[in-house]
Design an enzyme around this catalytic site. Sequence first.
Site, PDB file in Angstrom:
ATOM      1  CB  SER A 172      -0.947  -0.027   1.204  1.00  0.00           C
ATOM      2  OG  SER A 172      -1.867   1.034   1.143  1.00  0.00           O
ATOM      3  CB  THR A 173       1.304   4.106   2.332  1.00  0.00           C
ATOM      4  OG1 THR A 173      -0.097   4.251   2.496  1.00  0.00           O
ATOM      5  CG2 THR A 173       1.959   5.474   2.296  1.00  0.00           C
ATOM      6  CG  HIS A 198      -4.138  -0.999  -0.748  1.00  0.00           C
ATOM      7  ND1 HIS A 198      -3.868  -1.015   0.607  1.00  0.00           N
ATOM      8  CD2 HIS A 198      -4.692  -2.211  -1.030  1.00  0.00           C
ATOM      9  CE1 HIS A 198      -4.234  -2.186   1.112  1.00  0.00           C
ATOM     10  NE2 HIS A 198      -4.736  -2.920   0.138  1.00  0.00           N
ATOM     11  CG  MET A 291      -1.909   3.207   7.600  1.00  0.00           C
ATOM     12  SD  MET A 291      -2.300   4.959   7.370  1.00  0.00           S
ATOM     13  CE  MET A 291      -0.661   5.620   7.022  1.00  0.00           C
ATOM     14  CG  ASP A 294      -5.769  -5.700   2.419  1.00  0.00           C
ATOM     15  OD1 ASP A 294      -6.419  -6.728   2.665  1.00  0.00           O
ATOM     16  OD2 ASP A 294      -5.597  -5.253   1.266  1.00  0.00           O
TER      17      ASP A 294
END
Length: 355
Positions: A172-173, A198, A291, A294
């Site tokens: 993600s991030t 993401h 973050m 998931d």
Amino acid sequence: MTERATAPVRVFIVDDSALVRQVLNQCLNDHPRIRVIGMAADPLYAIEKMRRDWPDVLVLDIEMPRMDGLTFLRQIMAERPTPTIICSTLTEAGTDLNLQALAAGAVGVFTKARLGLRQSLENLASGLIRSIEEAARTRPVLLPLSQAKEKTSALPATPSKTTERIVTLGCSTGGTQALEFILRQLPRDCPGIVIVQHMPARFTADFARRLNSLCQIEVREARHLDRVHSGLALLAPGGLHMQLKRSGAHYLVEVLDGPAVNRHKPSVDVLFRSAARHAGGNALGIIMTGMGDDGARGLLSMREQGAATVAQDEASCIVFGMPKEAIRLGAAQAVEPLTRLPALIAQFSDNPRAS
């Protein structure tokens, strides 16, 4: 009444428009957990002020006098990595500047309207505030430079042979930078790779094309029932889930709509759980910077079904959220720095337990 335990997020705004600075300053300072500590009309003025009082988060325009925002962002990330959110009229959906900003280290991108600017900024305020609070919890790091060369027309075509080894990546991030670092170093005979990053729907196709232009392997946005084979990396489309299926000796991906899982679509958990069911010990699962949680439970399912599982280490993560949760659950057999991941993936085609 006790004093607040958490200090407000300290924000610096760089934008050549006095109106933008005024509206953002008012919107952000109205929030109790955010404090604007400075503003500047261009990066050269900004750096003088920031060196006296460095912010937690930088909000940055792109088109400015004396130095453009992307150049400034790259300079900041090379000298003193700082969570940065781009807010510009140039970052409209589908533009390459979105991807350039993310690749340079931005943790978020917002588009200002060219007309009705004040109303546009006020409409963006709630999302921008949420992104600033999330950005303040990130920790930008200096990523090592890849030694991979850019793809050239003289290279042979991607091999069509299917491999039974499958690599699943979830992030993600910070993942856009990490994925570029990894994929640029992979040889063309590496195992087939399926990726959930993401990312909004309008970004993933352009992101895949960018990676494809930089990598020796083929990288593209996944389509429903695409075959997975060596030398190919498939990126889940934004706004849709992707899961792995087996058809005889081959692996396929299914690209499906459905409710968000762990607040995300695509979800890493959806991909990892399908890999656990259909690939088992033939799979390598890697959970990377991001973050939230998931993918952590999905990675545990993969490990329980015999897959090799790895979590990115804290020192090389922009956000040590998803890997931390996977480690806490006992889902990761190994914890490795980003610099080790390309070799682990390349080795996995020969030895599923290579480490």
